[in-house]
Design an enzyme around this catalytic site. Structure first.
Site, PDB file in Angstrom:
ATOM      1  CE  LYS A   1      -1.932   2.788   2.865  1.00 40.64           C
ATOM      2  NZ  LYS A   1      -1.791   4.031   2.092  1.00 40.64           N
TER       3      LYS A   1
ATOM      4  CD  GLU B   1      13.453   0.724   9.127  1.00 42.50           C
ATOM      5  OE1 GLU B   1      13.948   1.654   9.795  1.00 42.50           O
ATOM      6  OE2 GLU B   1      14.066  -0.312   8.838  1.00 42.50           O
TER       7      GLU B   1
ATOM      8  CB  CYS C   1      12.741   9.099   8.566  1.00 39.97           C
ATOM      9  SG  CYS C   1      13.735   8.111   7.463  1.00 39.97           S
TER      10      CYS C   1
ATOM     11  CD  GLU D   1       9.715  12.670  11.838  1.00 38.00           C
ATOM     12  OE1 GLU D   1       8.667  12.047  12.058  1.00 38.00           O
ATOM     13  OE2 GLU D   1      10.723  12.163  11.314  1.00 38.00           O
TER      14      GLU D   1
HETATM   15  P1  NAD Z   1       2.101   8.119   8.135  1.00 39.91           P
HETATM   16  O1  NAD Z   1       2.457   7.315   9.297  1.00 39.91           O
HETATM   17  O2  NAD Z   1       0.994   9.088   8.266  1.00 39.91           O
HETATM   18  O3  NAD Z   1       1.721   7.195   6.895  1.00 39.91           O
HETATM   19  C1  NAD Z   1       2.497   6.104   6.524  1.00 39.91           C
HETATM   20  C2  NAD Z   1       1.606   5.073   5.876  1.00 39.91           C
HETATM   21  O4  NAD Z   1       0.680   4.580   6.825  1.00 39.91           O
HETATM   22  C3  NAD Z   1       0.775   5.607   4.701  1.00 39.91           C
HETATM   23  O5  NAD Z   1       0.723   4.642   3.693  1.00 39.91           O
HETATM   24  C4  NAD Z   1      -0.579   5.811   5.324  1.00 39.91           C
HETATM   25  O6  NAD Z   1      -1.655   5.734   4.410  1.00 39.91           O
HETATM   26  C5  NAD Z   1      -0.640   4.669   6.306  1.00 39.91           C
HETATM   27  N1  NAD Z   1      -1.585   4.922   7.393  1.00 39.91           N
HETATM   28  C6  NAD Z   1      -2.018   6.118   7.869  1.00 39.91           C
HETATM   29  N2  NAD Z   1      -2.943   5.937   8.836  1.00 39.91           N
HETATM   30  C7  NAD Z   1      -3.113   4.599   8.972  1.00 39.91           C
HETATM   31  C8  NAD Z   1      -3.924   3.792   9.806  1.00 39.91           C
HETATM   32  N3  NAD Z   1      -4.785   4.337  10.690  1.00 39.91           N
HETATM   33  N4  NAD Z   1      -3.842   2.451   9.680  1.00 39.91           N
HETATM   34  C9  NAD Z   1      -2.995   1.893   8.783  1.00 39.91           C
HETATM   35  N5  NAD Z   1      -2.214   2.599   7.965  1.00 39.91           N
HETATM   36  C10 NAD Z   1      -2.257   3.950   8.063  1.00 39.91           C
HETATM   37  O7  NAD Z   1       3.462   8.798   7.721  1.00 39.91           O
HETATM   38  P2  NAD Z   1       3.721   9.753   6.470  1.00 39.91           P
HETATM   39  O8  NAD Z   1       3.153  11.068   6.826  1.00 39.91           O
HETATM   40  O9  NAD Z   1       3.287   9.142   5.223  1.00 39.91           O
HETATM   41  O10 NAD Z   1       5.322   9.780   6.456  1.00 39.91           O
HETATM   42  C11 NAD Z   1       6.042  10.575   7.310  1.00 39.91           C
HETATM   43  C12 NAD Z   1       6.589   9.784   8.474  1.00 39.91           C
HETATM   44  O11 NAD Z   1       7.316   8.623   8.047  1.00 39.91           O
HETATM   45  C13 NAD Z   1       7.542  10.556   9.298  1.00 39.91           C
HETATM   46  O12 NAD Z   1       7.244  10.432  10.647  1.00 39.91           O
HETATM   47  C14 NAD Z   1       8.917   9.935   8.999  1.00 39.91           C
HETATM   48  O13 NAD Z   1       9.847  10.061   9.990  1.00 39.91           O
HETATM   49  C15 NAD Z   1       8.567   8.541   8.717  1.00 39.91           C
HETATM   50  N6  NAD Z   1       9.561   7.902   7.837  1.00 39.91           N
HETATM   51  C16 NAD Z   1      10.417   6.997   8.378  1.00 39.91           C
HETATM   52  C17 NAD Z   1      11.377   6.372   7.597  1.00 39.91           C
HETATM   53  C18 NAD Z   1      12.296   5.366   8.194  1.00 39.91           C
HETATM   54  O14 NAD Z   1      12.897   4.602   7.479  1.00 39.91           O
HETATM   55  N7  NAD Z   1      12.448   5.306   9.492  1.00 39.91           N
HETATM   56  C19 NAD Z   1      11.452   6.675   6.239  1.00 39.91           C
HETATM   57  C20 NAD Z   1      10.575   7.598   5.711  1.00 39.91           C
HETATM   58  C21 NAD Z   1       9.623   8.192   6.526  1.00 39.91           C
END
Ligand code: NAD
Ligand code: MN
Length: 522
Positions: A214, A290, A325, A423
């Site tokens: 997804k 992650e 991140c 963050e």
């Molecule tokens: P997010 O957590 O909002 O979304 C990530 C994914 O989860 C998306 O596909 C989203 O649709 C899904 N999601 C959202 N709500 C959900 C729910 N209730 N149930 C199941 N799935 C759900 O994060 P984002 O805004 O897309 O990305 C930013 C974040 O990702 C930042 O906090 C960043 O630090 C982190 N990030 C971490 C890494 C790493 O490797 N550690 C890499 C990139 C980004």
């Protein structure tokens, strides 16, 4: 992680991140806009070897962050589509057309996929830039070099990975095999759309798993195209499925699915926690996480504040518009060197070009969505109201309907301020002075996160001390680097689980150990 061309914010080159084929073309902004206008954008789910609409018929609008205009509509998948995708994945897994073929066969297919991605890289990079607001330069580097390198590297690993034999007496042979875990669910963020897909899909496929991906709702396009290329390369129908949609619906359905054997998630810490709850409410699937970060960049008083250090400081914070991140947003500088540091960082930032992501000269594109832009702006306001000093930036781009935030530099940040603790995921860099190296170490370690840290010093003893004592998954000394394809990447504390992406470690997320104990029959 990604490498950068010499003219952009880009001190760190690593040959491992550069492909064998040079896919960089000479196309300029005009050609890229023409290419963008002619791209056919995928808008349906990819399930069981073909595109199809969501079972509900629902779609959502996918917006170009650089203009605010709707790019296309995309299938809004929900639990019904996830079910269909998981059933296809399970059927393929049981048939064994991928999970049980000879290692050489899976290897050949993944290497072919790498070649198809390289051949299509310019179109894919343009698609990703439109979808995400990322600069075309970053998209070219990621998609032209790193993404195919992942499929190639994990493909090549398949026939070089051995199991173990336990020491036993002569009557017995005890084998320890590694078997693919089954159907893997992969849930992705929007900041490096295709690269994050590659980080997870490449080792999952190499392991022999079926996969249901997804992508983030903000950036579904290139993952859909990847599934099509994978089929063309020879990944059998049903093995790689992509279900675009929202987190609450499609994401949650993956988390709670009783027939998904493992989930690998990258995104925020808040949503990562939900996946642990989904797992405990359903089938206890292992969950690899992650997540977020608030990573420190530490300049000790013996470091030379030269051009390379400043380039690293600016890239560590502002690369990908700070939507990274492992962005180093807390920059700790020895108090006596702070004035010099601020002057030099500010001067370097003044030369960054913010604007059209499809201009190869652009350094910083748009934030991924208007909601995210507003969130970043609210952090900037909080920084000002809590007493940090705004040195530059703080606003948007005049005359644009896109979701831009100018690179923003704060001085006089303290450890307690919101902008030093949470963050932001946008281009907002804060400088915090310190008096002693031990004080810097203590402040750097004082975070719920533990993803990354950079330390600049010429003193080997101090470098070793910081490397040993900083509680985070990756530490780079005298550069900003996330390592590369060969080195594991993941977080300590609330930045991650024990799972790691990259390196041979990533394979462990998608494999399970089986002991075969063979005794003499007589
Ligand atoms: P997010 O957590 O909002 O979304 C990530 C994914 O989860 C998306 O596909 C989203 O649709 C899904 N999601 C959202 N709500 C959900 C729910 N209730 N149930 C199941 N799935 C759900 O994060 P984002 O805004 O897309 O990305 C930013 C974040 O990702 C930042 O906090 C960043 O630090 C982190 N990030 C971490 C890494 C790493 O490797 N550690 C890499 C990139 C980004
Ligand atoms: Mn988009």
């Amino acid at each position: 992680m990604p490498h950068h061309s010499a003219c952009r914010i880009s001190p760190h080159r690593n040959p491992a991140n550069e492909g064998v084929f040079d896919v960089t073309t000479q196309q300029g902004t005009t050609d890229l806009h023409a290419m963008a206008a002619n791209l056919s954008l995928p808008g349906e789910a990819f399930i069981d070897g073909g595109f199809r609409p969501a079972a509900s018929g629902k779609v959502f609008e996918n917006v170009n962050p650089a203009t605010g205009a709707v790019l296309n509509t995309v299938a809004a998948c929900d639990a019904a589509d996830v079910d269909t995708a998981v059933a296809a994945g399970r059927r393929a897994f049981k048939e064994g057309s991928w999970s049980r073929v000879a290692p050489e066969e899976r290897k050949a297919v993944l290497i072919r996929l790498a070649e198809l991605i390289r051949a299509d890289a310019e179109a894919l990079a343009t698609m990703e830039s439109l979808d995400s607001g990322k600069t075309i330069t970053d998209c070219r580097n990621e998609i032209g070099h790193e993404v195919p390198a992942f499929f190639q590297w994990y493909g090549e690993l398949i026939d070089k990975t051995f199991g173990k034999i336990a020491p036993t007496d002569e009557q017995t042979l005890a084998l320890i095999l590694q078997e693919p875990i089954g159907v893997a669910g992969v849930v992705l963020p929007w900041n490096f759309p295709l690269l994050m897909a590659a980080w997870k899909v490449a080792p999952a496929l190499a392991a022999g798993c079926s996969v249901v991906v997804k992508p983030a709702e903000q950036t579904p396009l290139t993952a859909l195209r990847l599934a099509q290329l994978a089929l063309e390369a020879g990944v059998p129908a049903g093995v790689l499925n992509v279900v675009p949609g929202f987190g609450e619906t499609a994401g949650q359905a993956i988390g709670r699915h009783a027939d998904i054997d493992v989930v690998s998630f990258t995104g925020s810490t808040e949503i990562g926690a939900m996946f642990l709850r989904y797992a405990s409410d359903s089938n206890l699937k292992p969950v690899g996480l992650e997540m977020g970060g608030k990573s420190p960049f530490i300049v000790l008083d013996d470091a030379e504040i030269n051009e390379a250090l400043i380039e690293n400081a600016v890239m560590a914070a502002l690369w990908n518009g700070g939507q990274n991140c492992s962005a180093n947003m807390r920059q700790y500088v020895s108090a006596g060197r702070k004035a010099e540091y601020l002057d030099k960082v500010s001067a370097r930032i003044s030369r960054l070009k913010v604007g059209d992501p499809l201009d190869p000269e652009t350094d910083i594109g748009a934030m991924v969505s208007s909601e995210h832009r507003d969130r970043v702006m609210s952090y900037i306001e909080k920084g000002v109201s809590e007493g940090a000093r705004l040195v530059r930036g703080g606003g948007g781009l005049e005359g644009s309907d896109g979701f831009f935030v100018l690179p923003t530099l704060f001085d006089d940040v303290t450890q307690e301020m919101t902008i030093a603790r949470e963050e932001i995921f946008g281009p907002v860099l804060g400088v915090i002075p310190f008096d002693t190296a031990e004080a810097a170490l203590e402040m750097a370690a004082d975070s719920v996160y533990g993803l990354h840290a950079s330390v600049f010093t010429r003193d080997i003893d101090r470098a070793l001390h910081f490397a040993r004592r900083l509680p985070c998954g990756t530490i780079s000394i005298n550069s900003f680097s996330e390592g590369d394809i060969k080195t594991p990447f993941g977080g300590y504390k609330r930045s991650g689980s024990l799972a790691r992406d990259n390196g041979t470690e990533a394979m462990q997320q998608y494999l399970q150990a089986k002991t075969v104990w063979i005794a003499r029959s007589s």
